[in-house]
Scaffold this motif. Structure first.
Motif, PDB file in Angstrom:
ATOM      1  N   THR A   1      -8.832  18.366   9.753  1.00  0.00           N
ATOM      2  CA  THR A   1      -9.279  17.012   9.423  1.00  0.00           C
ATOM      3  C   THR A   1      -8.490  16.538   8.213  1.00  0.00           C
ATOM      4  O   THR A   1      -8.501  17.193   7.164  1.00  0.00           O
ATOM      5  N   VAL A   2      -7.800  15.430   8.379  1.00  0.00           N
ATOM      6  CA  VAL A   2      -6.958  14.899   7.305  1.00  0.00           C
ATOM      7  C   VAL A   2      -7.562  13.588   6.802  1.00  0.00           C
ATOM      8  O   VAL A   2      -7.796  12.657   7.587  1.00  0.00           O
ATOM      9  N   LYS A   3      -7.809  13.529   5.503  1.00  0.00           N
ATOM     10  CA  LYS A   3      -8.326  12.318   4.867  1.00  0.00           C
ATOM     11  C   LYS A   3      -7.279  11.798   3.887  1.00  0.00           C
ATOM     12  O   LYS A   3      -6.798  12.557   3.036  1.00  0.00           O
ATOM     13  N   ILE A   4      -6.937  10.532   4.020  1.00  0.00           N
ATOM     14  CA  ILE A   4      -5.964   9.956   3.081  1.00  0.00           C
ATOM     15  C   ILE A   4      -6.609   8.800   2.326  1.00  0.00           C
ATOM     16  O   ILE A   4      -7.450   8.059   2.854  1.00  0.00           O
ATOM     17  N   HIS A   5      -6.220   8.692   1.096  1.00  0.00           N
ATOM     18  CA  HIS A   5      -6.685   7.600   0.244  1.00  0.00           C
ATOM     19  C   HIS A   5      -5.497   6.694  -0.042  1.00  0.00           C
ATOM     20  O   HIS A   5      -4.439   7.165  -0.489  1.00  0.00           O
TER      21      HIS A   5
ATOM     22  N   LEU B   1       0.834  -1.198   0.000  1.00  0.00           N
ATOM     23  CA  LEU B   1       0.000   0.000   0.000  1.00  0.00           C
ATOM     24  C   LEU B   1       0.868   1.247   0.000  1.00  0.00           C
ATOM     25  O   LEU B   1       1.980   1.254   0.539  1.00  0.00           O
ATOM     26  N   THR B   2       0.354   2.325  -0.591  1.00  0.00           N
ATOM     27  CA  THR B   2       1.016   3.624  -0.573  1.00  0.00           C
ATOM     28  C   THR B   2      -0.030   4.718  -0.402  1.00  0.00           C
ATOM     29  O   THR B   2      -1.221   4.505  -0.702  1.00  0.00           O
ATOM     30  N   VAL B   3       0.391   5.865   0.081  1.00  0.00           N
ATOM     31  CA  VAL B   3      -0.522   6.989   0.287  1.00  0.00           C
ATOM     32  C   VAL B   3      -0.812   7.654  -1.045  1.00  0.00           C
ATOM     33  O   VAL B   3       0.107   8.039  -1.779  1.00  0.00           O
ATOM     34  N   GLY B   4      -2.098   7.779  -1.354  1.00  0.00           N
ATOM     35  CA  GLY B   4      -2.513   8.465  -2.568  1.00  0.00           C
ATOM     36  C   GLY B   4      -2.913   9.895  -2.275  1.00  0.00           C
ATOM     37  O   GLY B   4      -2.242  10.582  -1.488  1.00  0.00           O
ATOM     38  N   PRO B   5      -3.987  10.373  -2.854  1.00  0.00           N
ATOM     39  CA  PRO B   5      -4.419  11.758  -2.612  1.00  0.00           C
ATOM     40  C   PRO B   5      -4.728  12.011  -1.133  1.00  0.00           C
ATOM     41  O   PRO B   5      -5.275  11.152  -0.444  1.00  0.00           O
ATOM     42  N   VAL B   6      -4.358  13.176  -0.676  1.00  0.00           N
ATOM     43  CA  VAL B   6      -4.586  13.584   0.720  1.00  0.00           C
ATOM     44  C   VAL B   6      -5.391  14.882   0.718  1.00  0.00           C
ATOM     45  O   VAL B   6      -5.055  15.831  -0.007  1.00  0.00           O
ATOM     46  N   THR B   7      -6.439  14.923   1.541  1.00  0.00           N
ATOM     47  CA  THR B   7      -7.260  16.124   1.673  1.00  0.00           C
ATOM     48  C   THR B   7      -7.141  16.663   3.091  1.00  0.00           C
ATOM     49  O   THR B   7      -7.282  15.911   4.062  1.00  0.00           O
ATOM     50  N   VAL B   8      -6.868  17.959   3.188  1.00  0.00           N
ATOM     51  CA  VAL B   8      -6.769  18.619   4.489  1.00  0.00           C
ATOM     52  C   VAL B   8      -7.833  19.702   4.560  1.00  0.00           C
ATOM     53  O   VAL B   8      -7.940  20.539   3.657  1.00  0.00           O
TER      54      VAL B   8
END
Length: 221
Positions: free
Chosen positions: A212-216, A149-156
């Motif tokens: 709030t941090v959302k990671i895909h 797995l790797t970190v994709g788009p991140v929303t802050v």
């Protein structure tokens, strides 16, 4: 005033007056007979007439040392009554460096106490305009993702935070860094509420410093 009225004024409560006279003489004698001592006292620094729309961007001094001489009782009084050095900023109206020299007028020691020296004798402050700004939020990470797995788009949200502080500090500020987003237990898309931090102590947030941090997560191909 007649002689009789003057005599009556003098002799009225003569016993109490004589007692008060002896008490005053005894107090004076005790102080006068005390040996003169010298001591160094830590004195707090208070500020008044703080300039509007300006802030101090240099180090703020909260106490100074004062070498004082006088009767032991007066020196104790100086320590017990919390004598303070008062710095008046009434003359400060624009940004720049300002120097203030400390003397007995700013410290006002008890009667009978002599100030030998003040350490430091002068205090120098740098005044700047206080301005507002915004800092982008950068996400910090901790832990290791599961294999594959790797970190994709991140929303802050929000992506920027409002700040205020001395002009030069706000201009140089580059980012607000979050507390680490823990990846060690993440197996899919995840959301975490994180506090943010600015390393410059002169910078203050003007809104709640949480995001709030959302990671895909994406599979490595």
């Amino acid at each position: 005033m007649t002689a009789d009225s003057l005599k009556a004024l003098v002799t009225h409560n003569i016993g109490l007056k004589v007692l008060a006279l002896f008490a005053a003489f005894g107090l004076w004698f005790n102080i006068a007979s005390e040996p003169e001592l010298a001591t160094i006292v830590s004195v707090p620094v208070d500020y008044k007439n703080y300039p509007r729309d300006l802030v101090i961007s240099s180090q703020i001094v909260d106490s100074i040392s004062v070498e004082a001489r006088g009767p032991a009782s007066r020196l104790r009084e100086m320590q017990e009554t919390h004598v303070a050095a008062i710095i008046d900023f009434a003359s400060v109206h624009a940004p720049g460096d300002r120097t203030f020299t400390l003397s007995a007028a700013e410290i006002q020691p008890p009667r009978g106490v002599t100030l030998v020296r003040v350490i430091p004798q002068q205090l120098r402050f740098q005044f700047e305009r206080q301005i507002n700004g915004k800092l982008p939020v950068e996400v910090a990470y901790s832990g290791i993702l599961p294999r594959g797995l790797t970190v994709g788009p991140v929303t802050v949200e929000p992506p920027e935070l409002a700040i205020t502080g001395p002009e030069s500090h706000v201009i140089l500020a580059r980012r607000a860094l979050t507390d680490p987003f823990d990846l060690s237990r993440v197996t899919g898309d995840s959301v975490q509420q994180l506090s943010t931090y600015v390393s410059d102590p002169e910078i203050r947030f003007t809104e709640v410093p949480r995001v709030t941090v959302k990671i895909h997560l994406e599979k490595i191909r």
